[in-house]
Design a protein around this motif. Structure first.
Motif: not given
Length: 426
Positions: A72-96
């Motif tokens: 469902p659209r709401a679940e897709y958005i939540k899933c993508m927020i969670d995973s993308t937040t983790s991905f972007v946060s990890d990129l930031f922590k490595t200075g990228e």
């Protein structure tokens, strides 16, 4: 010098052409790199996409990639927020990462701004081109430094108006990311000569106090002082920076947002106010500045339960856009209970927390000659707070001066200095 790298988020199943145009404009100058993340629902096969939506959905887990299109659209958005937040946060922590940008409609804006808020600290450039940017955007920005740019036309196909706006957005994020990237050397140099970073909360009716404290701490001790306007977002911003470890000590002079949270005013900072500094265990001086008032908009916006004469509430027109209501003894008791409970439940270092109560008046308009002077309400506030904190290990001190007297400001400032020295063992 290495080039800055900008993360571009795009819902590529619906906004591929617009996202690739924005990517092209950023790269055209030849001074920055772009990493394109597809945060769309359906997979898109394009070699300019660096990280597919399937890879993002599976990031941080050893499970098979979630089939986003089946959610469902709401679940897709939540899933993508969670995973993308983790991905972007990890990129930031490595200075990228040195900046982040996106363009989209309502769902994309909700998704992307959530990632921006939670993945990156205050100070990292964040730009969202959105069809939603001309409306109520408080829930999108919250207490962060996201910049919103209105798309004017819908982001639904390339055209001359949208193209120019996307060019402007490319220039804006490119300039901001470049400056951020260049500033990292200065930040590193400053970290070798650190200053104690102190947060202070302020309202118009506590400004003389805060100005005196700020001058005292900067001129006598060389502290770096951040002043937060206690308008709801100000209190939340301070607490966010505490959680991000960008603040070393807090002088929470103006806790008026609690009154709005409990009574129904328009400047609440939410139910979690007072938790961050207590949980962080950093030195904290707290007072009850402007707890004599609840904030509303123009006079005709005050709820009927307060504005009708039969309720006998004292209203004060601060300016044409702001109406203040004097808190009652019962409401002051509630405020004190809120403060007491938050500090008792969350203070991990009670010895580094101190409450100072200015019995001569808690705002400019609550001293004996002013319209909000109410000794019974103040007594309820002071007595309840003392009672709530008794035996907690948190010191509570009454001072005879008004909050805006220079003597109170000096006492508050020096009390914080003493706690900072206690923490450091100096």
């Amino acid at each position: 010098m290495a080039q800055p790298q900008i993360v571009l988020l795009g819902t590529c199943d619906t906004k591929l052409d617009e996202t690739l145009f924005l990517r092209e404009q950023i790269l055209k100058a030849g001074t920055a790199k772009v990493i394109l993340l597809d945060v769309g629902c359906h997979p898109v096969d394009n070699n300019l996409i660096d990280i597919s939506n399937a890879k993002l959905a599976a990031y941080g887990t050893d499970k098979a990639a979630t089939d986003l299109a089946q959610l469902p659209r709401a679940e897709y958005i939540k899933c993508m927020i969670d995973s993308t937040t983790s991905f972007v946060s990890d990129l930031f922590k490595t200075g990228e990462i040195h900046g982040i940008v996106a363009a989209g409609g309502s769902s994309s804006t909700s998704l992307v701004t959530a990632v921006m808020r939670d993945a990156l600290p205050v100070g990292v450039p964040k730009l969202m081109v959105s069809t939603m940017a001309s409306g109520d955007v408080g829930h999108l920005v919250e207490e962060t430094d996201i910049t919103l740019m209105y798309s004017v036309v819908d982001i639904a196909g390339i055209n001359s108006i949208l193209n120019q706006i996307l060019r402007n957005a490319a220039g804006a994020i490119l300039g901001a990311a470049t400056m951020y990237h260049q500033s990292l050397g200065d930040i590193k140099a400053q970290s070798n000569q650190p200053k104690t970073r102190v947060a202070i909360t302020m309202f118009g009716v506590t400004t003389p106090c805060v100005d005196a404290i700020r001058t005292h701490l900067t001129s006598k001790y060389g502290y770096e002082v951040y002043v937060f306007h206690a308008t709801g977002s100000g209190g939340k911003a301070m607490e966010r920076l505490v959680r991000e470890k960008q603040i070393d000590a807090v002088l929470d002079v103006t806790t008026t947002e609690i009154a709005d949270e409990l009574v129904g005013g328009v400047l609440t900072a939410g139910p979690n106010r007072l938790t961050a500094a207590a949980q962080a265990g950093i030195p904290q001086i707290l007072s009850v500045g402007a707890c004599d008032m609840v904030n509303f908009g123009p006079r005709d916006t005050v709820p009927a339960k307060f504005s009708n004469p039969e309720h006998n509430r004292l209203l004060y027109e601060h300016n044409p856009a702001v109406t203040l209501m004097r808190t009652s003894p019962d409401e002051c008791t509630q405020i004190a209970n809120f403060i007491g409970v938050k500090l008792r439940e969350h203070a991990v270092r009670p010895d580094l927390v101190q409450v100072i109560l200015p019995t001569g008046g808690i705002s400019v308009i609550s001293t004996p000659s002013q319209p909000f002077h109410d000794s019974s309400a103040d007594t309820a506030l002071f007595d309840t707070l003392e009672s709530r904190l008794k035996g907690s290990g948190i010191a509570v001190l009454r001072d005879e001066h008004a909050i805006n007297d220079s003597e109170f400001a000096t006492l508050a400032a020096e009390s914080l200095v003493a706690l900072i020295r206690q923490e450091s063992g100096a």
